[in-house]
Scaffold this motif. Structure first.
Motif: not given
Length: 310
Positions: A148-152
């Motif tokens: 996921g973009v958020f965790n990245q």
């Protein structure tokens, strides 16, 4: 015998009655197709649902056994339904507050910004054009634990310890659904508030500014009270929408993890179609309908009194 004047008056009245009768007949002809369709697809199924709520029908077989109030008794005794009701109330209260706060803030920004007003309006409104299913898939990908973009982003800025399974953790799954739904729905209510703001005379704010009122005081004592009508509409619409939310939960969490995000609408679907208990699911749907009706009536009464006060 009556006078010529009275006879002429009676004739005029008779012609008027015939014209009204003909007009009513034509109006009925125009209404009749819609009335027939509404009766077939709304009234008849509704009455059928009331009957099915008193049965143990599984939704497939022809065996429809009448069991009285057993479904409703189970509803009021079931821990699963109680948990779904709690989740529904938490979701509804959170969405109604956050969506309306965000919508008012965006409406104020769009109303007062000097440059790129149409651009901001389009950007804020765009998420409402997405269906609940599409929005759910997008946010499920954004919040995915592995890619996921958020965790990245958190890992990229050195906050990898904050990366969690947003949709797989019971403590964060509901929060994730609430925030993503606010992102999608606030723009719709922004348009309503923006229409209300544009109906407020600018002379009031100008006079208050001359008298030394701050921006917050102008909003609190002038703008917000005059938005009472828009607030009533948005609060009622957001409440109804939140009470029957389904798409986002079905796509993002499937009611999980466990039963952490299972709401009344979702349990109706799971029980009726997944567990083949149409009778129980229909009874629960009627309970939800009554709940929405009661909440809406109370809400409208309270908000209408506020409109009268201002």
């Amino acid at each position: 015998m009556g006078t010529p004047a009275s006879t002429a008056g009676l004739r005029v009245k008779s012609k008027t009655r015939r014209k009204r009768s003909n007009a009513n007949s034509f109006a009925l002809l125009f209404i009749l197709p819609s009335l027939i369709l509404y009766t077939l697809f709304v009234i008849v199924p509704t009455l059928g649902s009331v009957y099915l709520s008193f049965t143990s029908w599984d939704g497939i077989s022809e065996d429809v056994r009448f069991i009285g109030l057993a479904n409703f008794a189970e509803i009021f005794q079931s821990p699963r339904v109680h948990n779904a009701l709690k989740n529904t109330l938490v979701l509804t209260i959170s969405l109604v507050l956050l969506e309306n706060i965000a919508a008012i803030a965006m409406a104020l920004m769009v109303d007062r910004v000097r440059w790129f007003k149409n651009l901001f309006r389009s950007l804020f409104y765009f998420p409402t054009l997405l269906s609940g299913v599409v929005m759910g898939f997008v946010w499920a990908m954004i919040l995915n634990y592995n890619f996921g973009v958020f965790n990245q982003i958190l890992n990229a800025v050195g906050l990898g310890s904050w990366a969690i399974d947003w949709l797989g953790n019971p403590d964060y799954a509901m929060i994730s659904i609430i925030l993503s739904t606010v992102w999608k729905g606030a723009g719709y209510y922004m348009i309503i508030y923006l229409a209300g703001l544009q109906g407020i005379p600018t002379e009031l704010s100008e006079a208050a500014s001359i008298d030394g009122a701050s921006g917050w005081q102008q909003f609190r004592f002038i703008t917000f009270p005059l938005l009472a009508g828009s607030l009533t509409v948005c609060m009622v619409l957001s409440t109804i929408s939140a009470l029957k939310i389904f798409d986002q939960i079905a796509v993002m969490t499937d009611g999980g993890p466990g039963f952490a995000t299972e709401t009344l609408t979702y349990i109706i679907y799971k029980v009726g179609f997944g567990e083949l208990r149409q009778g129980f699911g229909t009874a629960l749907a009627l309970v939800l309908f009554v709940l929405i009706l009661i909440v809406t009536i109370i809400q409208v009464q309270i908000l209408r009194k506020r409109e009268v006060q201002y």
